[in-house]
Scaffold this active site. Structure first.
Site: not given
Length: 302
Positions: A72, A228
């Site tokens: 993400d 991430h």
């Protein structure tokens, strides 16, 4: 008799060479004990299903010890490229849920992610920590602008790479709303949560990110992992994590939309994603007054 033996020897050598060549083609050069291709699992997007047992009743169809890597908040000019190189080395394909603001700032990295064979979903324009606090119209604009930014970044890419933008969406902080899930579903966009995270958004070291990822995966056994690609600590631990998971008998799987999903999503009125064709998208780079996105979720993923 000698001639027959010679011919038999030649055949054996040829078969051995062919087998070795086949093995080399199908073995990961950087990780020779494993396949060169990541298994692909296609998932329906019609009607906008929501996947991930952390929040929803259903998840993607995985076998025992299969893990989906998702990243993400990128693209990031440093960490994303390091992560791409690590994934290449281990012949692993992933899914990247991109923030539109960063896609507009770094369109070359969006194209690089697609060119290396990864699937791309979106993660809003400015990563608001809770779309629930927005009006429905404001939240819809956030989601729409995220898709537009990634499409614009891919507009000059080959059609095969543009196709890697899927009708996949993930809520920032996993803070969804029933109204927005319905709205996405009307546009045949699937929502993705997860089964586990690694808390890599917290100020912890790379070894601790790795430990938490391995622990959380072991507690469930299979599923979608959120990481991430904006975090150097994630890039630091990724190679060791992949090696350890494989040593423990896990394998990695890439998610992709079912065939025709993009066409179906593009065909609805007020679509969020276009057909794969040359796009005439206006320059949507952020104005100087736009604040940087907030990339930290409201709560940890356990």
């Amino acid at each position: 008799m000698g001639r027959i033996s010679t011919l038999a020897g030649i055949v054996v050598v040829a078969l051995f060479a062919a087998t070795a060549a086949y093995a080399n083609e199908n073995t990961c050069p950087g990780d020779p004990g494993y396949a060169a291709e990541t298994r692909v699992v296609t998932v329906p997007t019609t009607g906008g299903p929501a996947y991930g047992n952390m929040q929803y009743p259903q998840t993607v169809p995985l076998g025992p010890k299969e893990v989906v890597l998702t990243f993400d908040d990128g693209p990031d000019p440093e960490s994303t490229l390091r992560i791409l190189d690590t994934l290449d080395r281990h012949c692993v394909k992933a899914t990247f849920f991109m923030v539109g603001y960063y896609a507009a700032r770094h369109p070359e990295i969006v194209r690089e992610v697609a060119a290396r064979g990864h699937i791309i979903g979106t993660h809003t324009w400015l990563h608001p920590n809770s779309l629930r606090s927005y009006s429905l119209a404001q939240a819809q604009r956030e989601i729409r602008r995220g898709f537009e930014a990634v499409e614009a970044a891919l507009a000059s890419a080959p059609a095969e790479d543009r196709q890697r933008l899927a009708p996949f969406f993930r809520f920032p902080g996993l803070n969804d709303s029933a109204a927005l899930i319905r709205w996405l579903g009307e546009r045949h966009v699937a929502t993705f949560s997860c089964e586990f995270g690694a808390d890599d958004w917290k100020p912890i070291g790379s070894a601790e990110v790795r430990r938490r990822a391995i622990r959380n995966i072991a507690s469930v056994g299979r599923g979608i992992l959120i990481l991430h690609d904006t975090k150097p600590r994630t890039a630091d631990m990724l190679s060791s994590f992949i090696v350890t998971m494989r040593e423990q008998g896990y394998s990695f799987v890439q998610l992709a939309p079912e065939p025709e999903s993009r066409i179906r999503a593009a065909a609805v009125s007020d679509a969020l994603i276009g057909a794969v064709e040359p796009l005439a998208v206006a320059d949507i780079r952020p104005a100087t007054a736009v604040a940087e996105p907030s990339l930290e979720p409201d709560a940890a993923l356990h």
